[in-house]
Structure formats: C-alpha cells, structure tokens
Design an enzyme around this catalytic site. Structure first.
Site, short mmCIF file in Angstrom:
data_model
loop_
_atom_site.label_atom_id
_atom_site.label_comp_id
_atom_site.label_asym_id
_atom_site.label_seq_id
_atom_site.Cartn_x
_atom_site.Cartn_y
_atom_site.Cartn_z
N LYS A 92 0.86 -1.18 0.00
CA LYS A 92 0.00 0.00 0.00
C LYS A 92 0.90 1.24 0.00
O LYS A 92 1.79 1.37 0.85
CB LYS A 92 -0.84 -0.02 1.29
CG LYS A 92 -2.26 0.43 1.12
CD LYS A 92 -3.00 0.20 2.44
CE LYS A 92 -4.41 0.66 2.39
NZ LYS A 92 -5.05 0.62 3.70
O1 G3P Z 1 -9.32 1.46 4.47
C1 G3P Z 1 -8.96 2.69 5.00
C2 G3P Z 1 -9.63 2.81 6.31
O2 G3P Z 1 -8.95 2.07 7.24
C3 G3P Z 1 -9.81 4.18 6.77
O3 G3P Z 1 -10.98 4.16 7.48
O4 G3P Z 1 -12.60 4.90 9.12
O5 G3P Z 1 -10.17 5.49 9.39
O6 G3P Z 1 -11.56 6.57 7.63
P1 G3P Z 1 -11.34 5.35 8.45
#
Ligand code: G3P
Length: 219
Positions: A83
C-alpha cells in the site's frame, strides 16, 4: 464484489474468515498501532489465514524508502499487496512495484483525478476513502461512481476500485450499486450486514411453532 476486512486484529480475522465471506485484508499504520502487534509478524500471520491479497502500507514518504520498505514487506508472503499513498512518490513507487510483479494498493484517494493517475501508474487497487469525504461534508459515494465510470471508459485500465473508509452497511450497498470491485470492511460493519432484527424475530417465531409440532428433523 469482493469483501476485504479492514483490520489488523488477527483474532477477528480468524473468526470472520470462517464465514467464507472474506476475500482479503487491508491494514494501515493506525490499525497496526491499534493491534499492538509487531507489523511484520501481524502481516505474516494474516497472510497465512487469508489466501487473498493482504495490504501492508509503507511508511516512508520518499521513493527510495518506499521501494526498500515495500520490497521488504513483499518478501513476507506471496499475497502481500504493498500500500502506497497517493503522492507523486507513491505513484512512482507504484509503477516500479507493478513492473516487478508486486501488487499495489494506492491509498488515500480523495479525487477522480488522483484515481486516473493511480490507474496510469498500474495500481492493482485504488482506495477512495468514502467515510472521510463524508466527514468533511462531501459525498464519498459520488467519488466511487465517478471512478467506476471513468475506469469503465478505458478497458486498458486494469485497476480495481476498492471502496475504503467504509462506516456502515449503507456504504456497502451503495458501493455495490456503484459497481465497486471491492469493499474493505471494519469487522463491525461485516457483522452489521448480516444482523437484522426481523431475521431474529422470524427465527424465534418459526422455532416456537416448530416446537408445537413435537417433531425432530433427524427422527
Ligand atoms: O481502508 C482505509 C480505512 O482504514 C480508513 O478508514 O474509518 O479510518 O476513515 P477510516
């Protein structure tokens, strides 16, 4: 539509893999920090549990550092996907990894323009962050629609749209309607997908009626 789990919690992954619904896993530095695990150990363990792609994120911000870290992570298992962030350095790294046969997930995508660049850089996956766009008053799902449409215009773009920063079952359904190839789900959201009060209520009433018959299926 493929389901990835968005977590570095090995116990959660183990229990949800048993459902047969999990096609891969995504992690990020925040999720690794939350797990309390040594990064490379956690990735090795997750890769052994899940046959599909497991995203492991570089933390270097310069090309040389990204390449060193990515190559190191890629050695952990054949299903590691590297990534990289959607920066110029990240895009350069993406092209090099792709040319080396290493799968790449380009993350932190917040615009269709960025998604075009990721496809041109040969990304395996592009990760538009739905929830974080919603958080700032934009419509994250509109971005998924745009990217799916744009990629559909160019059959040479092989990059899969991976809906990320998913916060609710509605996000999953809307991403499916938009034609996202993959959705990465926090374990909580995967559980919310199958839980429904009417299903629970229906089971209770069927079982109560079944009991009245006095029968057993295996008799
Ligand atoms: O896949 C990316 C994710 O982990 C981010 O999620 O909820 O931290 O915006 P969030």
């Amino acid at each position: 539509m493929k389901f990835f789990l968005d977590t570095a919690d090995v116990a959660e992954i183990k229990s949800l893999v048993e459902t047969g619904l999990v096609d891969g896993v995504t992690t990020n530095p925040t999720l690794i920090a939350q797990s309390g695990r040594r990064f490379k150990d956690a990735i090795a363990e997750i890769c052994a549990l899940v046959p599909g792609p497991v995203s492991a994120e570089v933390t270097a911000t310069d090309l040389k550092g990204m390449l060193e870290e990515g190559r190191c992570l890629a050695k952990i298992a054949s299903n590691v996907t590297i990534k990289v962030p959607l920066t110029l350095e990240g895009l350069k790294a993406c092209r090099i990894f792709t040319n080396e046969g290493i799968k790449v997930n380009v993350t932190l995508c917040f615009s269709a323009a960025q998604a075009i660049l990721a496809a041109k850089a040969g990304a395996t996956f592009i990760s538009p962050f739905i929830g974080r766009l919603d958080d700032i008053g934009e419509t994250g799902m509109a971005l998924i629609h745009q990217i799916v449409e744009i990629y559909g215009n160019y059959p040479t773009f092989k990059t899969e749209v991976l809906a990320a920063s998913v916060r609710s079952p509605l996000h999953v359904v809307d991403a499916a309607l938009a034609g996202a190839d993959v959705v990465t789900l926090p374990p909580k959201v995967l559980r919310q997908l199958y839980n429904h009060p009417l299903t629970e209520k229906g089971i209770s009433s069927f079982l109560a009626d079944w009991e009245k018959t006095g029968q057993t299926i295996l008799e």
